[in-house]
Design a protein around this motif. Structure first.
Motif, PDB file in Angstrom:
ATOM      1  N   TYR A  13      43.791  84.168  30.664  1.00  0.00           N
ATOM      2  CA  TYR A  13      43.272  82.905  30.762  1.00  0.00           C
ATOM      3  C   TYR A  13      42.687  82.987  32.140  1.00  0.00           C
ATOM      4  CZ  TYR A  13      45.789  81.403  26.884  1.00  0.00           C
ATOM      5  OH  TYR A  13      46.415  81.235  25.427  1.00  0.00           O
ATOM      6  N   PRO A  14      41.831  82.079  32.336  1.00  0.00           N
ATOM      7  CA  PRO A  14      41.231  81.762  33.574  1.00  0.00           C
ATOM      8  C   PRO A  14      42.294  81.314  34.527  1.00  0.00           C
ATOM      9  CG  PRO A  14      39.650  80.537  32.000  1.00  0.00           C
ATOM     10  CD  PRO A  14      41.297  81.104  31.161  1.00  0.00           C
ATOM     11  N   ARG A  27      43.630  85.616  34.537  1.00  0.00           N
ATOM     12  CA  ARG A  27      45.147  85.953  34.690  1.00  0.00           C
ATOM     13  C   ARG A  27      45.368  86.555  33.444  1.00  0.00           C
ATOM     14  NH1 ARG A  27      49.489  82.037  35.184  1.00  0.00           N
ATOM     15  NH2 ARG A  27      50.619  83.631  34.669  1.00  0.00           N
ATOM     16  N   VAL A  29      48.073  87.034  30.745  1.00  0.00           N
ATOM     17  CA  VAL A  29      49.314  86.346  30.290  1.00  0.00           C
ATOM     18  C   VAL A  29      50.168  87.171  29.520  1.00  0.00           C
ATOM     19  CG1 VAL A  29      49.928  84.228  29.105  1.00  0.00           C
ATOM     20  CG2 VAL A  29      48.387  84.183  30.876  1.00  0.00           C
ATOM     21  N   GLY A  48      61.989  84.090  30.572  1.00  0.00           N
ATOM     22  CA  GLY A  48      61.915  82.847  31.494  1.00  0.00           C
ATOM     23  C   GLY A  48      60.777  82.098  31.159  1.00  0.00           C
ATOM     24  N   SER A  49      60.427  81.005  31.990  1.00  0.00           N
ATOM     25  CA  SER A  49      59.578  80.066  31.944  1.00  0.00           C
ATOM     26  C   SER A  49      58.132  80.870  32.325  1.00  0.00           C
ATOM     27  CB  SER A  49      59.747  79.048  32.640  1.00  0.00           C
ATOM     28  OG  SER A  49      58.720  77.978  32.508  1.00  0.00           O
ATOM     29  N   GLY A  50      57.172  80.767  31.614  1.00  0.00           N
ATOM     30  CA  GLY A  50      55.667  81.298  31.813  1.00  0.00           C
ATOM     31  C   GLY A  50      55.843  82.860  31.348  1.00  0.00           C
ATOM     32  N   ALA A  51      56.708  83.414  31.009  1.00  0.00           N
ATOM     33  CA  ALA A  51      56.656  84.828  30.505  1.00  0.00           C
ATOM     34  C   ALA A  51      55.840  85.195  29.467  1.00  0.00           C
ATOM     35  CB  ALA A  51      58.070  85.196  29.890  1.00  0.00           C
ATOM     36  N   GLY A  52      55.411  84.050  28.635  1.00  0.00           N
ATOM     37  CA  GLY A  52      54.195  84.527  27.619  1.00  0.00           C
ATOM     38  C   GLY A  52      54.595  84.175  26.146  1.00  0.00           C
ATOM     39  N   LYS A  53      55.892  83.643  26.239  1.00  0.00           N
ATOM     40  CA  LYS A  53      56.457  83.514  24.596  1.00  0.00           C
ATOM     41  C   LYS A  53      55.438  82.821  23.895  1.00  0.00           C
ATOM     42  CE  LYS A  53      60.057  81.655  26.458  1.00  0.00           C
ATOM     43  NZ  LYS A  53      59.803  81.427  27.838  1.00  0.00           N
ATOM     44  N   SER A  54      54.990  81.453  24.196  1.00  0.00           N
ATOM     45  CA  SER A  54      54.332  80.768  23.441  1.00  0.00           C
ATOM     46  C   SER A  54      52.798  80.978  23.061  1.00  0.00           C
ATOM     47  CB  SER A  54      54.354  79.216  23.922  1.00  0.00           C
ATOM     48  OG  SER A  54      55.565  78.643  24.131  1.00  0.00           O
ATOM     49  N   THR A  55      52.492  81.782  24.041  1.00  0.00           N
ATOM     50  CA  THR A  55      51.071  82.438  23.865  1.00  0.00           C
ATOM     51  C   THR A  55      51.232  83.627  22.875  1.00  0.00           C
ATOM     52  OG1 THR A  55      50.876  81.962  26.406  1.00  0.00           O
ATOM     53  CG2 THR A  55      49.272  83.867  25.209  1.00  0.00           C
ATOM     54  N   ARG A  58      51.219  81.914  19.584  1.00  0.00           N
ATOM     55  CA  ARG A  58      50.145  81.620  19.143  1.00  0.00           C
ATOM     56  C   ARG A  58      49.034  82.589  18.698  1.00  0.00           C
ATOM     57  NH1 ARG A  58      50.284  78.507  23.809  1.00  0.00           N
ATOM     58  NH2 ARG A  58      48.869  79.499  24.691  1.00  0.00           N
ATOM     59  N   GLU A 177      61.267  77.387  20.306  1.00  0.00           N
ATOM     60  CA  GLU A 177      62.418  76.460  20.970  1.00  0.00           C
ATOM     61  C   GLU A 177      62.939  75.654  19.915  1.00  0.00           C
ATOM     62  OE1 GLU A 177      63.554  77.091  24.215  1.00  0.00           O
ATOM     63  OE2 GLU A 177      61.865  78.330  25.160  1.00  0.00           O
ATOM     64  N   HIS A 210      64.269  80.139  25.486  1.00  0.00           N
ATOM     65  CA  HIS A 210      64.913  81.015  26.883  1.00  0.00           C
ATOM     66  C   HIS A 210      66.052  81.545  27.060  1.00  0.00           C
ATOM     67  CE1 HIS A 210      61.952  77.653  28.436  1.00  0.00           C
ATOM     68  NE2 HIS A 210      61.977  78.459  29.339  1.00  0.00           N
TER      69      HIS A 210
HETATM   70  N1  LIG Z   1      45.581  77.667  27.539  1.00  0.00           N
HETATM   71  C1  LIG Z   1      45.915  78.138  28.516  1.00  0.00           C
HETATM   72  N2  LIG Z   1      45.051  78.348  29.689  1.00  0.00           N
HETATM   73  C2  LIG Z   1      45.260  78.885  30.720  1.00  0.00           C
HETATM   74  N3  LIG Z   1      46.722  79.408  31.149  1.00  0.00           N
HETATM   75  C3  LIG Z   1      47.620  79.027  30.079  1.00  0.00           C
HETATM   76  C4  LIG Z   1      47.432  78.807  28.728  1.00  0.00           C
HETATM   77  N4  LIG Z   1      48.331  78.870  27.870  1.00  0.00           N
HETATM   78  C5  LIG Z   1      49.275  79.273  28.852  1.00  0.00           C
HETATM   79  N5  LIG Z   1      48.665  79.652  29.857  1.00  0.00           N
HETATM   80  C6  LIG Z   1      49.577  80.262  31.088  1.00  0.00           C
HETATM   81  O1  LIG Z   1      50.142  81.590  30.651  1.00  0.00           O
HETATM   82  C7  LIG Z   1      51.592  81.723  31.044  1.00  0.00           C
HETATM   83  C8  LIG Z   1      52.420  82.002  29.809  1.00  0.00           C
HETATM   84  O2  LIG Z   1      52.613  80.689  29.323  1.00  0.00           O
HETATM   85  P1  LIG Z   1      53.445  80.550  28.051  1.00  0.00           P
HETATM   86  O3  LIG Z   1      53.379  79.182  27.531  1.00  0.00           O
HETATM   87  O4  LIG Z   1      53.026  81.420  26.773  1.00  0.00           O
HETATM   88  O5  LIG Z   1      54.946  80.963  28.564  1.00  0.00           O
HETATM   89  P2  LIG Z   1      56.403  80.851  28.032  1.00  0.00           P
HETATM   90  O6  LIG Z   1      56.988  81.781  28.190  1.00  0.00           O
HETATM   91  O7  LIG Z   1      56.297  80.217  26.655  1.00  0.00           O
HETATM   92  O8  LIG Z   1      56.773  79.414  28.857  1.00  0.00           O
HETATM   93  P3  LIG Z   1      57.761  78.437  28.878  1.00  0.00           P
HETATM   94  O9  LIG Z   1      59.195  78.946  28.433  1.00  0.00           O
HETATM   95  O10 LIG Z   1      57.896  77.826  30.054  1.00  0.00           O
HETATM   96  O11 LIG Z   1      57.142  77.520  27.686  1.00  0.00           O
HETATM   97  C9  LIG Z   1      51.690  80.509  31.948  1.00  0.00           C
HETATM   98  O12 LIG Z   1      51.535  80.886  33.135  1.00  0.00           O
HETATM   99  C10 LIG Z   1      50.861  79.421  31.490  1.00  0.00           C
HETATM  100  O13 LIG Z   1      50.408  78.410  32.603  1.00  0.00           O
END
Ligand SMILES: Nc1ncnc2c1ncn2[C@@H]1O[C@H](COP(=O)(O)OP(=O)(O)OP(=O)(O)O)[C@@H](O)[C@H]1O
Length: 264
Positions: A13-14, A27, A29, A48-55, A58, A177, A210
């Protein structure tokens, strides 16, 4: 039988901040993530938070496309597409919403909520019977079918989200979650229900959390994500007892702060 696979999946992602010279840095991700979900298995994805799970979810749900690598279901390459074109996939892989308060239209009854995927995905068969079966599977009384979700408790609404996901009889349930909006005792009940329902229906489960203790309660295998990479994977009991990665150790350290009833 392997159902859902991610091979070398990378997502960029940018970055939030623009470079002083005007270029927007990128970046990574998710970085070359490999993952496979077999029929009937229960896989947790933790980090942890921001690890990339939700990405990662998707991409696994074909809501977004990877920048490199590929996602396949039953060997078929998945690409985000117009809703109708992925109907076959949506019948097989159902998503359980994270926040049961936000998930339902306020004007829909419980029956409408559960029948929605059956109508939208053009699932053939006896819909009233499926609605009844799905409500019973999550221990919701079918007599609640004419109620509005706003009149249900938080735990009942999370059960309703699960009933809706079960209605098309998916091969895989994906939950992001699903307990984060719930009180501690209800969390444990929802985790147990996720485990029991997937065992009873034979669906595979992909559970993002988490919380390694929550994953241990519902899943048999776990993948640990850290900064977009898979740093550890294996049977959840083994990762719990003898974690090899710092990320897994950190998640275990964090457990005493997590819900009562979910213990080490
Ligand atoms: N559409 C997007 N554009 C830019 N950055 C993104 C986008 N989606 C996610 N990110 C970034 O990618 C990284 C991973 O995000 P993601 O939501 O996948 O993590 P996560 O493990 O699910 O975190 P959390 O547990 O906090 O929800 C984060 O730094 C987030 O800011």
């Amino acid at each position: 039988m392997t159902l859902l696979t991610a091979a070398g999946v990378t997502k960029r992602y940018p970055a939030a901040r623009r470079h002083p010279l005007g270029r927007r840095p990128v970046r990574t991700v998710l970085d070359a993530v490999d993952l496979a979900v077999s029929a009937g298995e229960r896989l947790g994805i933790v980090g942890g938070s921001g690890a990339g799970k939700s990405t990662l979810l998707r991409l696994l749900l074909a809501v977004e496309a990877p920048d490199a690598g590929e996602v396949r279901f039953r060997g078929r390459l998945l690409r985000p597409a117009a809703p109708g074109r992925l109907r076959w996939f949506r019948r097989e892989v159902q998503f359980v919403a994270q926040d049961p308060y936000a998930a339902f239209s306020p004007r829909m009854t419980v029956r409408d909520v559960v029948s929605e995927p059956l109508r939208c995905l053009r699932v053939p068969g006896d819909h009233p019977r499926r609605i009844d079966e799905s409500l019973r599977a999550v221990q919701l009384d079918p007599a609640l079918a004419s109620r509005l979700p706003s009149t249900l408790s938080g735990g009942q609404r999370q059960r309703l989200a699960l009933a809706r996901a079960l209605a098309p009889r998916p091969a895989v349930l994906v939950a992001d979650e699903p307990i984060s909006a719930l009180d501690a005792p209800v969390r444990v009940a929802v985790l147990d229900l996720l485990r029991e329902v997937t065992v009873a229906t034979g669906s595979a489960l992909v559970l993002v959390a988490h919380d390694l203790a929550a994953v241990r309660r519902a899943c048999t295998r776990v993948v640990v994500l850290d900064q977009g990479r898979v740093v550890e994977s294996g049977p959840v009991d083994q990762v719990f007892r003898t974690p090899r990665s710092a990320a897994a150790r950190n998640l275990i350290e964090a457990i005493p702060r997590l819900p009562s009833g979910v213990t080490r």
